[in-house]
Design a protein around this motif. Sequence first.
Motif, PDB file in Angstrom:
ATOM      1  N   THR A 146       0.842  -1.189   0.000  1.00 16.19           N
ATOM      2  CA  THR A 146       0.000   0.000   0.000  1.00 16.19           C
ATOM      3  C   THR A 146       0.885   1.249   0.000  1.00 16.19           C
ATOM      4  OG1 THR A 146      -0.081   0.212   2.407  1.00 16.19           O
ATOM      5  CG2 THR A 146      -1.746  -1.230   1.361  1.00 16.19           C
ATOM      6  N   GLU A 147       0.267   2.386  -0.247  1.00 18.86           N
ATOM      7  CA  GLU A 147       1.015   3.646  -0.202  1.00 18.86           C
ATOM      8  C   GLU A 147       1.631   3.852   1.175  1.00 18.86           C
ATOM      9  OE1 GLU A 147      -1.253   7.012  -1.444  1.00 18.86           O
ATOM     10  OE2 GLU A 147      -1.694   6.169  -3.405  1.00 18.86           O
ATOM     11  N   ALA A 148       0.891   3.548   2.230  1.00 20.19           N
ATOM     12  CA  ALA A 148       1.397   3.711   3.594  1.00 20.19           C
ATOM     13  C   ALA A 148       2.590   2.788   3.834  1.00 20.19           C
ATOM     14  CB  ALA A 148       0.292   3.438   4.611  1.00 20.19           C
ATOM     15  N   GLU A 149       2.487   1.561   3.327  1.00 19.04           N
ATOM     16  CA  GLU A 149       3.581   0.603   3.509  1.00 19.04           C
ATOM     17  C   GLU A 149       4.827   1.000   2.731  1.00 19.04           C
ATOM     18  OE1 GLU A 149       1.023  -3.468   4.306  1.00 19.04           O
ATOM     19  OE2 GLU A 149       1.388  -2.825   2.239  1.00 19.04           O
TER      20      GLU A 149
ATOM     21  N   ALA B 161       5.525   4.359   2.200  1.00 16.42           N
ATOM     22  CA  ALA B 161       5.950   5.635   2.783  1.00 16.42           C
ATOM     23  C   ALA B 161       6.883   5.435   3.975  1.00 16.42           C
ATOM     24  CB  ALA B 161       4.733   6.462   3.202  1.00 16.42           C
TER      25      ALA B 161
ATOM     26  N   GLU C 192       3.998  12.137   1.927  1.00 15.84           N
ATOM     27  CA  GLU C 192       3.456  10.777   1.914  1.00 15.84           C
ATOM     28  C   GLU C 192       3.288  10.233   3.325  1.00 15.84           C
ATOM     29  OE1 GLU C 192       2.230   8.487  -0.424  1.00 15.84           O
ATOM     30  OE2 GLU C 192       2.086  10.406  -1.478  1.00 15.84           O
TER      31      GLU C 192
ATOM     32  N   ARG D 127       2.924  11.952   6.136  1.00 14.21           N
ATOM     33  CA  ARG D 127       1.873  12.695   6.831  1.00 14.21           C
ATOM     34  C   ARG D 127       0.485  12.359   6.304  1.00 14.21           C
ATOM     35  NH1 ARG D 127       2.528  13.468  11.322  1.00 14.21           N
ATOM     36  NH2 ARG D 127       1.305  15.341  11.416  1.00 14.21           N
ATOM     37  N   LYS D 128       0.410  11.923   5.053  1.00 12.66           N
ATOM     38  CA  LYS D 128      -0.868  11.530   4.464  1.00 12.66           C
ATOM     39  C   LYS D 128      -1.410  10.254   5.121  1.00 12.66           C
ATOM     40  CE  LYS D 128      -1.662   9.782   0.007  1.00 12.66           C
ATOM     41  NZ  LYS D 128      -1.416   9.883  -1.432  1.00 12.66           N
ATOM     42  N   HIS D 129      -0.513   9.406   5.591  1.00 18.40           N
ATOM     43  CA  HIS D 129      -0.919   8.092   6.080  1.00 18.40           C
ATOM     44  C   HIS D 129      -0.765   7.894   7.590  1.00 18.40           C
ATOM     45  CE1 HIS D 129      -1.357   6.764   1.974  1.00 18.40           C
ATOM     46  NE2 HIS D 129      -0.154   7.255   1.723  1.00 18.40           N
ATOM     47  N   TYR D 130       0.033   8.731   8.234  1.00 19.98           N
ATOM     48  CA  TYR D 130       0.332   8.525   9.654  1.00 19.98           C
ATOM     49  C   TYR D 130       0.062   9.792  10.451  1.00 19.98           C
ATOM     50  CZ  TYR D 130       2.618   4.391   7.809  1.00 19.98           C
ATOM     51  OH  TYR D 130       2.863   3.201   7.171  1.00 19.98           O
ATOM     52  N   ASP D 131      -0.455   9.624  11.670  1.00 18.54           N
ATOM     53  CA  ASP D 131      -0.723  10.779  12.532  1.00 18.54           C
ATOM     54  C   ASP D 131       0.573  11.230  13.214  1.00 18.54           C
ATOM     55  OD1 ASP D 131      -0.267   9.161  14.830  1.00 18.54           O
ATOM     56  OD2 ASP D 131      -2.404   8.748  15.074  1.00 18.54           O
TER      57      ASP D 131
ATOM     58  N   THR E 196       4.164   9.201  13.337  1.00 16.96           N
ATOM     59  CA  THR E 196       5.306   9.794  12.643  1.00 16.96           C
ATOM     60  C   THR E 196       6.487   9.950  13.592  1.00 16.96           C
ATOM     61  OG1 THR E 196       3.835  10.949  11.117  1.00 16.96           O
ATOM     62  CG2 THR E 196       6.080  11.790  11.306  1.00 16.96           C
TER      63      THR E 196
END
Length: 70
Positions: free
Chosen positions: A3-6, A8, A33, A35-39, A43
Amino acid sequence: MFTEAERAAPALAEEGTRLADGHHGVPDENWAEVRKHYDDNQTVAMVFLVAMINADNRPNGIMRMPAEKR
């Protein structure tokens, strides 16, 4: 496959690790990227984890000892 998060998270780790190569910080695209997926808490946890892993590996480089020989 990932995924994108994985993607990033390891991209952040790679850029954070390469600071020693003369990089000037993590590029804005990577931060965006992450910040788009993690709070905020996630982070900060990733940043400190990258720093701790790099700190653990630093003595190996200084002593010219590959990790598998520890």
